[in-house]
Design a protein around this motif. Structure first.
Motif, PDB file in Angstrom:
ATOM      1  N   SER A 133       0.845  -1.196   0.000  1.00  0.00           N
ATOM      2  CA  SER A 133       0.000   0.000   0.000  1.00  0.00           C
ATOM      3  C   SER A 133       0.879   1.244   0.000  1.00  0.00           C
ATOM      4  O   SER A 133       2.075   1.179   0.276  1.00  0.00           O
ATOM      5  CB  SER A 133      -0.934   0.001   1.215  1.00  0.00           C
ATOM      6  OG  SER A 133      -0.185  -0.001   2.407  1.00  0.00           O
ATOM      7  N   MET A 134       0.276   2.387  -0.288  1.00  0.00           N
ATOM      8  CA  MET A 134       1.015   3.651  -0.312  1.00  0.00           C
ATOM      9  C   MET A 134       1.247   4.147   1.110  1.00  0.00           C
ATOM     10  O   MET A 134       0.396   3.977   1.976  1.00  0.00           O
ATOM     11  CB  MET A 134       0.235   4.705  -1.104  1.00  0.00           C
ATOM     12  CG  MET A 134       0.147   4.383  -2.586  1.00  0.00           C
ATOM     13  SD  MET A 134      -0.966   5.484  -3.517  1.00  0.00           S
ATOM     14  CE  MET A 134      -0.255   7.080  -3.238  1.00  0.00           C
ATOM     15  N   THR A 135       2.377   4.804   1.331  1.00  0.00           N
ATOM     16  CA  THR A 135       2.621   5.450   2.619  1.00  0.00           C
ATOM     17  C   THR A 135       1.820   6.755   2.663  1.00  0.00           C
ATOM     18  O   THR A 135       1.492   7.327   1.614  1.00  0.00           O
ATOM     19  CB  THR A 135       4.110   5.777   2.811  1.00  0.00           C
ATOM     20  OG1 THR A 135       4.506   6.697   1.783  1.00  0.00           O
ATOM     21  CG2 THR A 135       4.975   4.532   2.798  1.00  0.00           C
ATOM     22  N   PRO A 136       1.516   7.265   3.861  1.00  0.00           N
ATOM     23  CA  PRO A 136       0.828   8.556   3.957  1.00  0.00           C
ATOM     24  C   PRO A 136       1.614   9.681   3.266  1.00  0.00           C
ATOM     25  O   PRO A 136       1.016  10.578   2.669  1.00  0.00           O
ATOM     26  CB  PRO A 136       0.722   8.798   5.462  1.00  0.00           C
ATOM     27  CG  PRO A 136       0.736   7.426   6.059  1.00  0.00           C
ATOM     28  CD  PRO A 136       1.647   6.623   5.167  1.00  0.00           C
ATOM     29  N   GLU A 137       2.944   9.615   3.318  1.00  0.00           N
ATOM     30  CA  GLU A 137       3.763  10.645   2.661  1.00  0.00           C
ATOM     31  C   GLU A 137       3.539  10.638   1.154  1.00  0.00           C
ATOM     32  O   GLU A 137       3.413  11.695   0.528  1.00  0.00           O
ATOM     33  CB  GLU A 137       5.258  10.423   2.960  1.00  0.00           C
ATOM     34  CG  GLU A 137       5.644  10.572   4.403  1.00  0.00           C
ATOM     35  CD  GLU A 137       5.477   9.287   5.226  1.00  0.00           C
ATOM     36  OE1 GLU A 137       5.736   9.353   6.436  1.00  0.00           O
ATOM     37  OE2 GLU A 137       5.084   8.230   4.685  1.00  0.00           O
ATOM     38  N   LYS A 189       4.727 -13.061  -6.527  1.00  0.00           N
ATOM     39  CA  LYS A 189       3.587 -13.440  -7.359  1.00  0.00           C
ATOM     40  C   LYS A 189       2.363 -12.657  -6.907  1.00  0.00           C
ATOM     41  O   LYS A 189       2.014 -12.665  -5.725  1.00  0.00           O
ATOM     42  CB  LYS A 189       3.336 -14.942  -7.230  1.00  0.00           C
ATOM     43  CG  LYS A 189       2.176 -15.420  -8.062  1.00  0.00           C
ATOM     44  CD  LYS A 189       1.976 -16.911  -7.925  1.00  0.00           C
ATOM     45  CE  LYS A 189       0.795 -17.336  -8.774  1.00  0.00           C
ATOM     46  NZ  LYS A 189       0.534 -18.770  -8.652  1.00  0.00           N
ATOM     47  N   VAL A 190       1.714 -11.975  -7.851  1.00  0.00           N
ATOM     48  CA  VAL A 190       0.492 -11.224  -7.542  1.00  0.00           C
ATOM     49  C   VAL A 190      -0.656 -12.214  -7.405  1.00  0.00           C
ATOM     50  O   VAL A 190      -0.991 -12.927  -8.348  1.00  0.00           O
ATOM     51  CB  VAL A 190       0.176 -10.193  -8.649  1.00  0.00           C
ATOM     52  CG1 VAL A 190      -1.135  -9.472  -8.351  1.00  0.00           C
ATOM     53  CG2 VAL A 190       1.310  -9.199  -8.812  1.00  0.00           C
ATOM     54  N   TRP A 242      -5.026  -0.584  -0.138  1.00  0.00           N
ATOM     55  CA  TRP A 242      -3.967  -1.482  -0.596  1.00  0.00           C
ATOM     56  C   TRP A 242      -3.990  -1.570  -2.125  1.00  0.00           C
ATOM     57  O   TRP A 242      -4.995  -1.298  -2.761  1.00  0.00           O
ATOM     58  CB  TRP A 242      -4.089  -2.853   0.058  1.00  0.00           C
ATOM     59  CG  TRP A 242      -5.364  -3.582  -0.237  1.00  0.00           C
ATOM     60  CD1 TRP A 242      -6.576  -3.420   0.398  1.00  0.00           C
ATOM     61  CD2 TRP A 242      -5.576  -4.558  -1.253  1.00  0.00           C
ATOM     62  NE1 TRP A 242      -7.507  -4.255  -0.160  1.00  0.00           N
ATOM     63  CE2 TRP A 242      -6.924  -4.963  -1.179  1.00  0.00           C
ATOM     64  CE3 TRP A 242      -4.759  -5.139  -2.212  1.00  0.00           C
ATOM     65  CZ2 TRP A 242      -7.469  -5.911  -2.028  1.00  0.00           C
ATOM     66  CZ3 TRP A 242      -5.297  -6.096  -3.056  1.00  0.00           C
ATOM     67  CH2 TRP A 242      -6.643  -6.466  -2.956  1.00  0.00           C
ATOM     68  N   ILE A 243      -2.829  -1.955  -2.677  1.00  0.00           N
ATOM     69  CA  ILE A 243      -2.681  -2.020  -4.133  1.00  0.00           C
ATOM     70  C   ILE A 243      -2.701  -3.468  -4.617  1.00  0.00           C
ATOM     71  O   ILE A 243      -3.550  -3.841  -5.429  1.00  0.00           O
ATOM     72  CB  ILE A 243      -1.379  -1.325  -4.582  1.00  0.00           C
ATOM     73  CG1 ILE A 243      -1.402   0.147  -4.160  1.00  0.00           C
ATOM     74  CG2 ILE A 243      -1.188  -1.466  -6.097  1.00  0.00           C
ATOM     75  CD1 ILE A 243      -0.087   0.870  -4.338  1.00  0.00           C
ATOM     76  N   VAL A 244      -1.749  -4.258  -4.147  1.00  0.00           N
ATOM     77  CA  VAL A 244      -1.674  -5.670  -4.522  1.00  0.00           C
ATOM     78  C   VAL A 244      -1.307  -6.511  -3.314  1.00  0.00           C
ATOM     79  O   VAL A 244      -0.780  -5.999  -2.323  1.00  0.00           O
ATOM     80  CB  VAL A 244      -0.645  -5.945  -5.652  1.00  0.00           C
ATOM     81  CG1 VAL A 244      -1.046  -5.302  -6.954  1.00  0.00           C
ATOM     82  CG2 VAL A 244       0.745  -5.543  -5.240  1.00  0.00           C
ATOM     83  N   LYS A 245      -1.576  -7.804  -3.432  1.00  0.00           N
ATOM     84  CA  LYS A 245      -1.140  -8.777  -2.432  1.00  0.00           C
ATOM     85  C   LYS A 245      -0.246  -9.784  -3.146  1.00  0.00           C
ATOM     86  O   LYS A 245      -0.593 -10.266  -4.226  1.00  0.00           O
ATOM     87  CB  LYS A 245      -2.344  -9.459  -1.771  1.00  0.00           C
ATOM     88  CG  LYS A 245      -3.175  -8.454  -0.979  1.00  0.00           C
ATOM     89  CD  LYS A 245      -4.298  -9.076  -0.217  1.00  0.00           C
ATOM     90  CE  LYS A 245      -5.051  -7.978   0.535  1.00  0.00           C
ATOM     91  NZ  LYS A 245      -6.075  -8.504   1.410  1.00  0.00           N
TER      92      LYS A 245
END
Length: 110
Positions: free
Chosen positions: A20-24, A68-69, A92-95
């Motif tokens: 996932s992306m950081t808050p920054e 592996k996505v 979140w973006i990927v696992k």
């Protein structure tokens, strides 16, 4: 356990790694209006995994580690602003699985 790499958080639970992306990074890009996933099922470190368009920039998000996505947050395609959420269940973006444990451990602690 949570680590940082490429301005992203990587959270490990058992053998699943959630990126996932950081808050920054969320603050730096501004309000996100469009996302497009790279469709590769295997990612290498620093390989593009997501393109986004936001109020402050257009950005290619690269994988902080190889793996592996197993799942993409497909809701982002229709609701890209979820990446701006503080809720980790939404932003979140990927696992990933099949991640090299040493590569993960070498990332910066979050």
């Amino acid at each position: 356990m949570k680590k940082r790499g490429n301005f992203l958080f990587i959270e490990k639970e058992d053998s699943l790694y959630t990126v996932s992306m950081t808050p920054e990074l969320q603050d730096d890009v501004g309000t996100i209006g469009f996302v497009e996933f790279a469709m590769e099922d295997e990612l290498e470190t620093d390989q593009p995994m997501l393109n986004l368009e936001a109020s402050k920039t257009v950005l290619e998000i690269t994988a902080p580690l190889a793996g592996k996505v197993v799942e993409r947050n497909d809701a982002l395609t229709s609701e890209p602003e979820l990446l701006n959420s503080a809720n980790k269940d939404e932003n979140w973006i990927v696992k990933l699985t099949d991640v090299d444990e040493n590569e993960f451990n070498n990332l910066e602690d979050a």
